[in-house]
Design an enzyme around this catalytic site. Structure first.
Site, PDB file in Angstrom:
ATOM      1  N   LYS A  91       8.141  -6.398   9.779  1.00  0.00           N
ATOM      2  CA  LYS A  91       8.004  -5.112   9.077  1.00  0.00           C
ATOM      3  C   LYS A  91       8.956  -5.034   7.877  1.00  0.00           C
ATOM      4  CE  LYS A  91       7.304  -0.932   7.861  1.00  0.00           C
ATOM      5  NZ  LYS A  91       6.079  -0.521   7.143  1.00  0.00           N
TER       6      LYS A  91
ATOM      7  N   CYS B  20       9.567   3.768   1.663  1.00  0.00           N
ATOM      8  CA  CYS B  20       9.880   2.563   2.433  1.00  0.00           C
ATOM      9  C   CYS B  20      10.357   1.373   1.599  1.00  0.00           C
ATOM     10  CB  CYS B  20       8.711   2.147   3.293  1.00  0.00           C
ATOM     11  SG  CYS B  20       7.151   2.210   2.481  1.00  0.00           S
TER      12      CYS B  20
HETATM   13  N1  SAJ Z   1       5.090  -0.383  -7.797  1.00  0.00           N
HETATM   14  C1  SAJ Z   1       5.239  -1.031  -9.012  1.00  0.00           C
HETATM   15  N2  SAJ Z   1       4.444  -2.109  -9.268  1.00  0.00           N
HETATM   16  C2  SAJ Z   1       3.511  -2.535  -8.373  1.00  0.00           C
HETATM   17  C3  SAJ Z   1       3.388  -1.866  -7.138  1.00  0.00           C
HETATM   18  C4  SAJ Z   1       4.181  -0.776  -6.868  1.00  0.00           C
HETATM   19  O1  SAJ Z   1       6.055  -0.662  -9.847  1.00  0.00           O
HETATM   20  O2  SAJ Z   1       2.793  -3.494  -8.685  1.00  0.00           O
HETATM   21  C5  SAJ Z   1       5.961   0.775  -7.507  1.00  0.00           C
HETATM   22  C6  SAJ Z   1       5.157   2.045  -7.362  1.00  0.00           C
HETATM   23  O3  SAJ Z   1       5.025   2.683  -8.604  1.00  0.00           O
HETATM   24  C7  SAJ Z   1       6.015   2.850  -6.392  1.00  0.00           C
HETATM   25  C8  SAJ Z   1       6.688   1.801  -5.538  1.00  0.00           C
HETATM   26  O4  SAJ Z   1       6.586   0.566  -6.254  1.00  0.00           O
HETATM   27  O5  SAJ Z   1       7.000   3.586  -7.073  1.00  0.00           O
HETATM   28  C9  SAJ Z   1       6.056   1.615  -4.157  1.00  0.00           C
HETATM   29  O6  SAJ Z   1       4.680   1.485  -4.365  1.00  0.00           O
HETATM   30  P1  SAJ Z   1       3.728   0.835  -3.206  1.00  0.00           P
HETATM   31  O7  SAJ Z   1       2.402   0.573  -3.835  1.00  0.00           O
HETATM   32  O8  SAJ Z   1       4.413  -0.271  -2.534  1.00  0.00           O
HETATM   33  O9  SAJ Z   1       3.450   2.054  -2.184  1.00  0.00           O
HETATM   34  P2  SAJ Z   1       4.280   2.514  -0.922  1.00  0.00           P
HETATM   35  O10 SAJ Z   1       5.694   2.762  -1.241  1.00  0.00           O
HETATM   36  O11 SAJ Z   1       3.507   3.616  -0.306  1.00  0.00           O
HETATM   37  O12 SAJ Z   1       4.245   1.212   0.026  1.00  0.00           O
HETATM   38  C10 SAJ Z   1       3.365   1.178   1.117  1.00  0.00           C
HETATM   39  C11 SAJ Z   1       3.968   0.182   2.070  1.00  0.00           C
HETATM   40  N3  SAJ Z   1       3.277   0.320   3.337  1.00  0.00           N
HETATM   41  C12 SAJ Z   1       4.037   0.427   4.461  1.00  0.00           C
HETATM   42  O13 SAJ Z   1       5.250   0.385   4.464  1.00  0.00           O
HETATM   43  C13 SAJ Z   1       3.263   0.590   5.703  1.00  0.00           C
HETATM   44  C14 SAJ Z   1       3.819  -1.220   1.569  1.00  0.00           C
HETATM   45  O14 SAJ Z   1       4.130  -2.143   2.637  1.00  0.00           O
HETATM   46  C15 SAJ Z   1       2.423  -1.511   1.119  1.00  0.00           C
HETATM   47  O15 SAJ Z   1       2.388  -2.829   0.570  1.00  0.00           O
HETATM   48  C16 SAJ Z   1       2.019  -0.515   0.058  1.00  0.00           C
HETATM   49  O16 SAJ Z   1       2.068   0.789   0.676  1.00  0.00           O
HETATM   50  C17 SAJ Z   1       0.598  -0.806  -0.401  1.00  0.00           C
HETATM   51  O17 SAJ Z   1       0.215  -1.983  -0.353  1.00  0.00           O
HETATM   52  O18 SAJ Z   1      -0.044   0.128  -0.840  1.00  0.00           O
END
Ligand code: SAJ
Length: 444
Positions: A222, A276
């Protein structure tokens, strides 16, 4: 009760379940198990939230398809009810724990909520209870923190008096129920027999793989999956900085890099927010250095991502400078306050850091976000008299913005784009000067 007896009760949906912590992880889980036929008791400290839940009203903000209906149905059907009292856990056979596990300013895990719930549970749980931790925890926490707390408070021995495992959540705001049902889960148990019973439990709600493991493997998977994403994003951000300095276009570079087999460069941006990704790398790292592991990559990636909001401020200052202005005394419109596109969640949002920094430097900052309450005022009226507009988050509402109308509202026609939502041509056609994160030659 023996594990085989417990497994039978679970398979017959006769086992009484409890979920401690009814937030964006615990509430969907409680509703899903109630829908599967279990009697589920939700334990929540906040009395007002308990009252709301027992009226069938979801306390979770934002669009969560199906959740409110499911809550209403399971409450009305008498399958789910919430309480503040741990006393009722005396009758439960299975207890899931889904409480927050943040890190402090020194990136040390804060297990106050976890320890409190474990302690309260240990005083009342009956022999034969199965306890499953869903919260994200540092590797080693099950063995070093969870197990001793439960044994101490209950005077029961693990694998004899109670059973213990962990099944880390993989939820995503906006699709909590869908992820719960469709995304595979790692199932850790203190013994393989316990793992097997936990798998039979989650099989009642999860249609995807349930992968058996021991507890430390489940903790490692995780935290590593989120640290992996943080490092990937940091790489994209560092390449963006290099492109700016080299006069390149990171968005073009990324597109062409990803044509190379086996590459999947992520998107650069204004930083990494959310509940997270900013914290899980520290949970993975926690304790490693004490064990002699020289951590360089994970802290460095966190530093790169945490530096991006300041980089955005520097880009704004540079852009205003090119128009003969400075941040101090300027009115700046920030578009997007949530941490993620099409989300209303502002936890650890990079926009929060950018706004605060701009204000500290003497700017007047207007904020617009179509999803975040308090920032939904008309965008064009907010843009009136502004000296710059900064696109921080790619909310879908911004895609078809009338840039000409925006330009006419501004005092200074300046657009700073942190996610390459627009193009230089589109901006110039509208009479806007255009600066973009990761593009070295914008600003003409
Ligand atoms: N981000 C970037 N560039 C990217 C992807 C994300 O700058 O290419 C930024 C986003 O703007 C945001 C942050 O990172 O501020 C997090 O974005 P995220 O897409 O990772 O979304 P989260 O935070 O909701 O992450 C969740 C996580 N899921 C769990 O913990 C169960 C992560 O493991 C997943 O990979 C992610 O969702 C997903 O894939 O959507």
């Amino acid at each position: 009760m023996s594990l085989p007896d417990l497994k039978r009760k679970i398979e017959n949906r006769e086992a009484c379940l409890a979920v401690i912590g009814l937030g964006y992880v615990g509430l969907p889980v409680a509703c899903a198990f109630a829908e599967a036929g279990f009697n589920v008791l939700g334990i929540e400290l906040r009395a007002e939230r308990v009252a709301k839940l027992n009226r069938g009203e979801s306390p979770i903000d934002g669009q969560e398809p199906g959740l409110e209906e499911l809550l209403m149905t399971t409450v009305a059907g008498g399958k789910f009810r919430a309480t503040t009292s741990y006393e009722k856990l005396k009758q439960t056979d299975v207890v899931l724990i889904a409480v927050e596990t943040p890190v402090d300013v020194h990136n040390i895990p804060q297990y106050r909520a976890l320890k409190a719930s474990l302690q309260s549970l240990s005083y009342v749980m009956k022999p034969g209870t199965l306890v499953v931790i869903e919260s994200t925890i540092a590797p080693g926490t099950m063995k070093e923190t969870v197990l001793p707390l439960l044994e101490k408070g209950s005077s029961l021995k693990v694998n004899q008096g109670f059973y213990l495992g962990n099944c880390p959540e993989r939820v995503m705001p906006g699709r909590l129920l869908q992820n719960l049902r469709q995304v595979s889960r790692v199932v850790g148990g203190m013994t393989p027999e316990t793992t097997d019973v936990i798998i039979s439990l989650y099989r009642c709600v999860v249609q995807a793989d349930l992968d058996p493991a021991d507890c430390v493997t489940a903790e490692l998977v995780k935290t590593a999956e989120n640290a992996y994403r943080d490092v990937q994003i940091a790489f994209a951000n560092e390449v963006a900085l290099i492109c700016e300095a080299a006069g390149g276009d990171v968005w073009k570079v990324r597109e062409l890099v990803n044509k190379s087999p086996g590459r999947q460069m992520l998107l650069p941006g204004a930083g990494v927010g959310g509940h997270c990704i900013p914290k899980d790398p520290w949970l993975l790292a926690y304790g490693a250095e004490d064990k002699g592991v020289p951590l360089r990559l994970i802290p460095a990636a966190r530093a790169v991502n945490d530096s991006m909001p300041q980089h955005v401020v520097n880009l704004i200052a540079h852009a205003l400078g090119s128009m003969g202005k400075g941040i101090e005394g300027s009115r700046i419109l920030v578009m997007g306050y949530a941490y993620l596109e099409n989300s209303d969640d502002t936890r650890n949002s990079p926009s929060e850091v950018v706004v605060k920094r701009l204000q500290e430097m003497g700017a007047e900052v207007a904020i617009h976000d179509p999803n975040v309450s308090g920032y939904k005022k008309d965008l064009m009226s907010l843009a009136k008299g502004c000296h710059a507009v900064v696109l921080m988050v790619r909310h879908k509402e911004y895609s078809d913005l009338d840039l000409r109308e925006l330009k006419n509202a501004l005092d200074t026609p300046l657009l700073v784009d942190c996610r390459r939502l627009y193009t230089e041509d589109l901006a110039h056609e509208a009479g806007l000067s255009y600066f973009c994160l990761g593009m070295g030659n914008t600003g003409s």
